[in-house]
Design a protein around this motif. Structure first.
Motif, mmCIF file in Angstrom:
data_model
loop_
_atom_site.group_PDB
_atom_site.id
_atom_site.type_symbol
_atom_site.label_atom_id
_atom_site.label_comp_id
_atom_site.label_asym_id
_atom_site.label_seq_id
_atom_site.Cartn_x
_atom_site.Cartn_y
_atom_site.Cartn_z
ATOM 1 N N HIS A 26 32.183 4.769 -9.686
ATOM 2 C CA HIS A 26 33.148 4.610 -10.766
ATOM 3 C C HIS A 26 32.450 5.014 -12.062
ATOM 4 O O HIS A 26 32.091 4.179 -12.875
ATOM 5 N N LYS A 30 35.163 9.350 -15.010
ATOM 6 C CA LYS A 30 36.358 8.971 -14.253
ATOM 7 C C LYS A 30 37.133 7.892 -14.999
ATOM 8 O O LYS A 30 38.366 7.896 -15.000
ATOM 9 N N ARG A 31 36.434 6.977 -15.626
ATOM 10 C CA ARG A 31 37.102 5.936 -16.404
ATOM 11 C C ARG A 31 37.821 6.540 -17.605
ATOM 12 O O ARG A 31 38.953 6.163 -17.912
ATOM 13 N N TYR A 34 40.849 8.347 -16.368
ATOM 14 C CA TYR A 34 41.836 7.359 -15.942
ATOM 15 C C TYR A 34 42.629 6.825 -17.134
ATOM 16 O O TYR A 34 43.853 6.745 -17.096
ATOM 17 N N PHE A 91 39.355 0.260 -11.674
ATOM 18 C CA PHE A 91 40.124 0.949 -10.645
ATOM 19 C C PHE A 91 40.739 -0.019 -9.637
ATOM 20 O O PHE A 91 41.755 0.276 -9.041
ATOM 21 N N GLU A 169 31.148 0.830 -7.712
ATOM 22 C CA GLU A 169 31.393 1.821 -6.667
ATOM 23 C C GLU A 169 32.302 1.250 -5.600
ATOM 24 O O GLU A 169 32.469 0.040 -5.479
#
Length: 175
Positions: A26, A30-31, A34, A91, A169
């Motif tokens: 994570h 990616k954050r 997102y 997530f 993760e």
């Protein structure tokens, strides 16, 4: 041939060996991506006169998702959610397994959550104003999008795979 066992271990101890087959970190980018997706969706549908639907829909969906997962366990498996607890994360937020859980079970729970949630939101269409429906739909899809993507990546290991969800993760193991 005799094997020597450590004196501190019981003869009935079971040792599990799992092999890591896939790990999804994570990461920061990616954050950012997102939250950028959420910001873009809200920006295009944002009405300055309607702050309340945007502020209330996310917490309502968290409660709704929790109730749906509990109902799923109660009606399909017929037991309480042993080994599952409510956790906060980026997530994965909501009722999640504490340790290793079957990829198949987690996938079933998330897919049922997605389709039942989507169905109930569309069923409420005649009784709820349009801004509420839009925000419910945006937040529902946004919350489940990374989970379904990770489960799609673990799909080849669905039959025998176990997954472990942590803050940094999501990992998939084979026994």
């Amino acid at each position: 041939m005799s094997t020597k066992q450590e004196p501190s271990l019981s003869k009935q101890s079971t040792i599990y060996s799992y092999t890591l087959v896939k790990r999804i970190y994570h990461s920061l980018y990616k954050r950012i991506l997102y939250f950028l997706i959420l910001a873009l969706a809200l920006f295009f549908k944002f009405d300055p006169a309607n702050w309340l639907p945007m502020l209330v829909s996310y917490p309502l969906l968290l409660v709704f998702h929790t109730l749906l997962v509990r109902a799923y366990f109660q009606f399909t498996i017929g037991m309480a959610m042993r080994g599952w607890s409510y956790r906060w994360g980026i997530f994965w937020c909501g009722s999640l397994p504490d340790g290793h859980a079957s990829v198949k079970l987690v996938g079933k729970v998330q897919l049922h959550l997605f389709w039942i949630g989507l169905s109930l939101i569309t069923i409420l269409y005649p009784w709820i104003p349009a801004p509420w429906l839009i925000y419910f739909m945006i937040f529902h899809i946004w919350m489940l999008m990374p989970r379904l993507w990770m489960l799609f990546r673990f799909h080849p290991y669905r039959k025998t795979g176990l997954m472990k969800i942590s803050e940094k993760e999501t990992s998939c193991y084979l026994q």
